[in-house]
Design an enzyme around this catalytic site. Sequence first.
Site, mmCIF file in Angstrom:
data_model
loop_
_atom_site.group_PDB
_atom_site.id
_atom_site.type_symbol
_atom_site.label_atom_id
_atom_site.label_comp_id
_atom_site.label_asym_id
_atom_site.label_seq_id
_atom_site.Cartn_x
_atom_site.Cartn_y
_atom_site.Cartn_z
ATOM 1 N N PRO A 2 3.657 2.513 -13.339
ATOM 2 C CA PRO A 2 4.467 1.702 -12.433
ATOM 3 C C PRO A 2 3.841 1.578 -11.049
ATOM 4 C CG PRO A 2 5.392 3.886 -12.631
ATOM 5 C CD PRO A 2 4.226 3.846 -13.569
ATOM 6 N N GLU A 3 4.153 0.461 -10.370
ATOM 7 C CA GLU A 3 3.664 0.213 -9.028
ATOM 8 C C GLU A 3 4.831 0.332 -8.041
ATOM 9 O OE1 GLU A 3 1.245 -3.355 -8.869
ATOM 10 O OE2 GLU A 3 0.570 -3.069 -10.929
ATOM 11 N N LYS A 61 3.125 5.247 -4.464
ATOM 12 C CA LYS A 61 3.617 5.207 -5.841
ATOM 13 C C LYS A 61 4.180 6.559 -6.277
ATOM 14 C CE LYS A 61 -0.061 1.924 -7.060
ATOM 15 N NZ LYS A 61 -1.197 1.675 -7.990
ATOM 16 N N ARG A 114 2.150 9.050 -21.833
ATOM 17 C CA ARG A 114 0.715 9.351 -21.930
ATOM 18 C C ARG A 114 0.323 10.665 -21.271
ATOM 19 N NH1 ARG A 114 -2.752 4.095 -20.424
ATOM 20 N NH2 ARG A 114 -4.402 5.579 -20.995
ATOM 21 N N ARG A 267 -10.553 -4.311 -14.335
ATOM 22 C CA ARG A 267 -9.147 -4.654 -14.475
ATOM 23 C C ARG A 267 -9.014 -6.166 -14.603
ATOM 24 N NH1 ARG A 267 -5.929 -0.638 -12.386
ATOM 25 N NH2 ARG A 267 -4.363 -1.525 -13.770
#
Length: 280
Positions: A2-3, A61, A114, A267
């Site tokens: 998430p950002e 973050k 993860r 990216r």
Amino acid sequence: MPELPEVETMKRGISSVVGCRIAKVKFPPCRLKPISVKPSRDQLRRHLPGCKIETIHRIGKRIVLGLSSEQSVIIEPRMTGLILLSDPPNSTHLRLGLRLESETTPWLWFWDRRGLGTLQLISNEQLEIRLGSRHLGPDALSISASDLYECLKASRREIKVALLDQKAVAGIGNLYASEILHVAKIHPQQRCDQLTKNQYKRIQAAMREVLNEAIYYEGSTLSDGTYRNALNQTGSYQNHHRVYNLTDQPCPRCKTHLIDRIVQAQRSTFFCEKCQKRRP
């Protein structure tokens, strides 16, 4: 992921735990890749019970729980971490549970598919040292256009890559960098030192517009379905993306050019070649 918008949504979603005292620390059995925990799990089991959660705030973050012990718990979700009040998606990837002395919010959970997330307990003095201005740039929601310009004007990096640098500006990741530059009408490969003051003003204004809009819609839940808010519900900003992961679909601004995809710093970047023209 998430950002910033997702982490801000998590922060707001768990605001009810402020004032609650921690009764118990639980690390559920997990056979998968363990998250990074500092100090040790045994030390956290000893030090956290009895502490009251006095504040919750976001740094970039990360979620920071300020404790009555003049210490802070820093939770960094990284790629797939979730901070929840309700039952997590499953028990397989559950990493931490804080039992609270509260009838309305009995548990605060950290779930991470993860196992890339991190958990730290540090003193408030260490918090300033580790996450202060020497290590993180100004927050993307508060940085001024002039500060953004001064920070990046001499850099020869491509602007999309520079926006991902947390030491330059904190909170922006790959998804929102593409969205911001589309709103600002800036080509993602334009070098920072080639941009004008006015273009930096547009980028800064686009940051606030995009990030606040994403927070309003409680973040983006992508096709893998991982991201959830604190109540284990999906965000909806993915329904409002302008370019991210929309390759070969018409640009929502010009309606004629198809969205392109390139790779920068390993990216994916999404943009409209017509609306985001690159200066020679």
